[in-house]
Scaffold this active site. Sequence first.
Site, PDB file in Angstrom:
ATOM      1  N   LEU A 114     -32.451   8.535   0.575  1.00 33.37           N
ATOM      2  CA  LEU A 114     -33.478   9.520   0.261  1.00 33.37           C
ATOM      3  C   LEU A 114     -32.998  10.416  -0.827  1.00 33.37           C
ATOM      4  O   LEU A 114     -34.009  11.008  -1.610  1.00 33.37           O
ATOM      5  CB  LEU A 114     -33.553  10.780   1.356  1.00 33.37           C
ATOM      6  CG  LEU A 114     -34.104  10.021   2.500  1.00 33.37           C
ATOM      7  CD1 LEU A 114     -34.159  10.989   3.761  1.00 33.37           C
ATOM      8  CD2 LEU A 114     -35.557   9.787   2.448  1.00 33.37           C
TER       9      LEU A 114
ATOM     10  N   GLU B 264     -37.357  -1.385   9.056  1.00 31.22           N
ATOM     11  CA  GLU B 264     -38.160  -2.353   8.126  1.00 31.22           C
ATOM     12  C   GLU B 264     -37.399  -3.617   7.761  1.00 31.22           C
ATOM     13  O   GLU B 264     -37.792  -4.760   7.788  1.00 31.22           O
ATOM     14  CB  GLU B 264     -38.695  -1.798   6.706  1.00 31.22           C
ATOM     15  CG  GLU B 264     -39.531  -0.676   6.919  1.00 31.22           C
ATOM     16  CD  GLU B 264     -40.249  -0.101   5.639  1.00 31.22           C
ATOM     17  OE1 GLU B 264     -41.357  -0.348   5.602  1.00 31.22           O
ATOM     18  OE2 GLU B 264     -39.640   0.611   5.045  1.00 31.22           O
TER      19      GLU B 264
ATOM     20  N   GLU C  56     -40.037   8.361   8.462  1.00 34.19           N
ATOM     21  CA  GLU C  56     -40.939   8.838   7.343  1.00 34.19           C
ATOM     22  C   GLU C  56     -42.110   9.923   7.420  1.00 34.19           C
ATOM     23  O   GLU C  56     -42.507  10.777   6.544  1.00 34.19           O
ATOM     24  CB  GLU C  56     -41.680   7.529   6.855  1.00 34.19           C
ATOM     25  CG  GLU C  56     -40.679   6.442   6.094  1.00 34.19           C
ATOM     26  CD  GLU C  56     -40.133   5.425   7.139  1.00 34.19           C
ATOM     27  OE1 GLU C  56     -39.890   5.991   8.380  1.00 34.19           O
ATOM     28  OE2 GLU C  56     -39.876   4.418   6.909  1.00 34.19           O
TER      29      GLU C  56
ATOM     30  N   ARG D  68     -40.898  13.314   7.109  1.00 36.54           N
ATOM     31  CA  ARG D  68     -40.562  13.670   5.904  1.00 36.54           C
ATOM     32  C   ARG D  68     -41.455  13.455   4.617  1.00 36.54           C
ATOM     33  O   ARG D  68     -41.399  13.550   3.519  1.00 36.54           O
ATOM     34  CB  ARG D  68     -39.435  12.422   5.041  1.00 36.54           C
ATOM     35  CG  ARG D  68     -38.466  12.249   6.260  1.00 36.54           C
ATOM     36  CD  ARG D  68     -36.926  12.490   5.716  1.00 36.54           C
ATOM     37  NE  ARG D  68     -36.079  12.052   6.869  1.00 36.54           N
ATOM     38  CZ  ARG D  68     -35.437  13.021   7.440  1.00 36.54           C
ATOM     39  NH1 ARG D  68     -35.664  14.092   7.643  1.00 36.54           N
ATOM     40  NH2 ARG D  68     -34.436  12.522   8.492  1.00 36.54           N
TER      41      ARG D  68
HETATM   42  C1  1HE Z   1     -28.185   9.521   3.907  1.00 36.83           C
HETATM   43  C2  1HE Z   1     -29.245   8.927   4.561  1.00 36.83           C
HETATM   44  C3  1HE Z   1     -30.208   8.592   3.848  1.00 36.83           C
HETATM   45  C4  1HE Z   1     -27.316   9.639   5.966  1.00 36.83           C
HETATM   46  N1  1HE Z   1     -30.365   8.930   2.516  1.00 36.83           N
HETATM   47  N2  1HE Z   1     -28.216   9.554   2.539  1.00 36.83           N
HETATM   48  N3  1HE Z   1     -34.211   7.937   6.826  1.00 36.83           N
HETATM   49  C5  1HE Z   1     -33.872   8.944   7.423  1.00 36.83           C
HETATM   50  O1  1HE Z   1     -34.786   9.823   7.337  1.00 36.83           O
HETATM   51  C6  1HE Z   1     -32.570   9.171   8.129  1.00 36.83           C
HETATM   52  C7  1HE Z   1     -31.998  10.016   7.792  1.00 36.83           C
HETATM   53  N4  1HE Z   1     -30.502  10.034   8.305  1.00 36.83           N
HETATM   54  C8  1HE Z   1     -30.087  10.493   9.619  1.00 36.83           C
HETATM   55  O2  1HE Z   1     -31.277  10.846  10.318  1.00 36.83           O
HETATM   56  C9  1HE Z   1     -28.641  10.250   9.962  1.00 36.83           C
HETATM   57  O3  1HE Z   1     -27.871  10.393   8.794  1.00 36.83           O
HETATM   58  C10 1HE Z   1     -28.436   9.232  10.996  1.00 36.83           C
HETATM   59  C11 1HE Z   1     -29.146   9.416  12.550  1.00 36.83           C
HETATM   60  C12 1HE Z   1     -28.767   7.879  10.428  1.00 36.83           C
HETATM   61  C13 1HE Z   1     -26.751   9.402  11.331  1.00 36.83           C
HETATM   62  O4  1HE Z   1     -26.110  10.399  11.517  1.00 36.83           O
HETATM   63  P1  1HE Z   1     -24.777  10.841  11.322  1.00 36.83           P
HETATM   64  O5  1HE Z   1     -24.441  12.232  12.006  1.00 36.83           O
HETATM   65  O6  1HE Z   1     -23.813   9.517  11.959  1.00 36.83           O
HETATM   66  O7  1HE Z   1     -24.559  10.919   9.770  1.00 36.83           O
HETATM   67  P2  1HE Z   1     -24.937  12.096   8.799  1.00 36.83           P
HETATM   68  O8  1HE Z   1     -23.775  13.036   8.680  1.00 36.83           O
HETATM   69  O9  1HE Z   1     -26.275  12.634   8.935  1.00 36.83           O
HETATM   70  O10 1HE Z   1     -24.867  11.574   7.507  1.00 36.83           O
HETATM   71  C14 1HE Z   1     -23.540  10.865   6.821  1.00 36.83           C
HETATM   72  C15 1HE Z   1     -23.930  10.990   5.235  1.00 36.83           C
HETATM   73  O11 1HE Z   1     -24.852   9.965   5.105  1.00 36.83           O
HETATM   74  C16 1HE Z   1     -24.351  11.993   4.759  1.00 36.83           C
HETATM   75  O12 1HE Z   1     -23.675  12.283   3.364  1.00 36.83           O
HETATM   76  P3  1HE Z   1     -22.625  13.093   3.093  1.00 36.83           P
HETATM   77  O13 1HE Z   1     -22.372  13.138   1.564  1.00 36.83           O
HETATM   78  O14 1HE Z   1     -23.037  14.507   3.475  1.00 36.83           O
HETATM   79  O15 1HE Z   1     -21.530  12.579   3.799  1.00 36.83           O
HETATM   80  C17 1HE Z   1     -25.781  11.937   4.773  1.00 36.83           C
HETATM   81  O16 1HE Z   1     -26.451  12.675   3.692  1.00 36.83           O
HETATM   82  C18 1HE Z   1     -25.946  10.505   4.317  1.00 36.83           C
HETATM   83  N5  1HE Z   1     -27.161   9.916   4.638  1.00 36.83           N
HETATM   84  N6  1HE Z   1     -28.593   9.132   5.826  1.00 36.83           N
HETATM   85  C19 1HE Z   1     -29.389   9.054   1.804  1.00 36.83           C
HETATM   86  N7  1HE Z   1     -31.259   7.917   4.402  1.00 36.83           N
HETATM   87  C20 1HE Z   1     -38.806   1.353   1.896  1.00 36.83           C
HETATM   88  S1  1HE Z   1     -39.403   2.900   2.086  1.00 36.83           S
HETATM   89  C21 1HE Z   1     -38.417   3.265   3.510  1.00 36.83           C
HETATM   90  C22 1HE Z   1     -38.532   5.033   3.893  1.00 36.83           C
HETATM   91  C23 1HE Z   1     -37.483   5.493   4.700  1.00 36.83           C
HETATM   92  O17 1HE Z   1     -36.499   4.673   5.150  1.00 36.83           O
HETATM   93  S2  1HE Z   1     -37.557   7.119   5.150  1.00 36.83           S
HETATM   94  C24 1HE Z   1     -36.286   7.226   6.200  1.00 36.83           C
HETATM   95  C25 1HE Z   1     -34.998   7.604   5.658  1.00 36.83           C
END
Ligand code: 1HE
Length: 261
Positions: A69, A115, A135, A138
């Site tokens: 993201l 995906e 998504e 968001r």
């Molecule tokens: C990230 C991302 C990410 C984690 N992009 N940095 N996807 C989402 O909306 C899912 C977003 N993520 C989460 O809900 C959670 O991170 C999880 C459930 C997957 C895991 O939780 P957790 O507690 O094990 O980890 P965390 O503490 O949330 O994340 C650890 C680090 O990873 C943290 O960064 P830090 O620098 O603070 O350590 C987070 O910011 C980072 N991180 N997920 C960027 N997605 C082709 S189009 C597709 C469109 C989509 O996929 S939209 C859905 C995106």
Amino acid sequence: MSITALSADLSLELRGAVAIVRLTRAAKRNAINDGLVMGLRQAFEGFGPDIKAAVIAGDGSHFSAGLDLSELSERNAVEGMHHSRMWHKALDAVQFGRVPVVAALHGAVVGGGLELACAAHIRVADESAFYALPEGSRGIFVGGGGSVRVPRLVGVARMTDMMLTGRVYNAQEGERAGFAQYLVPAGQALDKALELAEKIALNTQATNYALTHVLPRIAEQSADHGLMTEALMAAIAQSAPEAKERVRAFLEGRASKVQKS
Ligand code: 1HE
């Protein structure tokens, strides 16, 4: 066995005829940035004839948190189109590459991570797996082929619900819905995926081609065209010398019988 780092976030391990492609960005929960998307495409397009099956897995406690993201805000609409099309090409390389692909799932299998999982041919999940399409909450839409592949696996109604309400499927629910074809105890998804990939690697080339390239096309065709495509593929498969030998081996008592599971 050899492990090659394809980039800081992706590795390739060869175990005989099976390739294991791993997302190695555990600190960011295997969030998929542009480099990773391009690396995936390169990895799956790069298999030579010695590779007969592949497994895709994620390091750390989650398969993948989906799109990175942090890269999203910098794109205008046209760049967004190119970005989505880049994902499509990469995940097409997974689905329509040279080999059947088994995804080993655990923890978060969300957004673009789901995906990616849906581009594989078989999904094995462990009990820690959960599935979501955040998504919706968001303010964005799927862009990695999810609107095509997710409904084909679990139906339009489930995908619509997941995106409108943020519904999360746990591992059991996910298996019942059709996201995963196998559900195994925590920590065992990769082993099971490898076991399946090793079996798949023993199939004839024609069988694996028919199942990965032809069957999904038949599923899109009218019944009449589908039956014609099926007949063509069946004729090609059965005319191969390996197929004739396998049938002969069964008739001569040299091949295994189908066993009740
Ligand atoms: C990230 C991302 C990410 C984690 N992009 N940095 N996807 C989402 O909306 C899912 C977003 N993520 C989460 O809900 C959670 O991170 C999880 C459930 C997957 C895991 O939780 P957790 O507690 O094990 O980890 P965390 O503490 O949330 O994340 C650890 C680090 O990873 C943290 O960064 P830090 O620098 O603070 O350590 C987070 O910011 C980072 N991180 N997920 C960027 N997605 C082709 S189009 C597709 C469109 C989509 O996929 S939209 C859905 C995106």
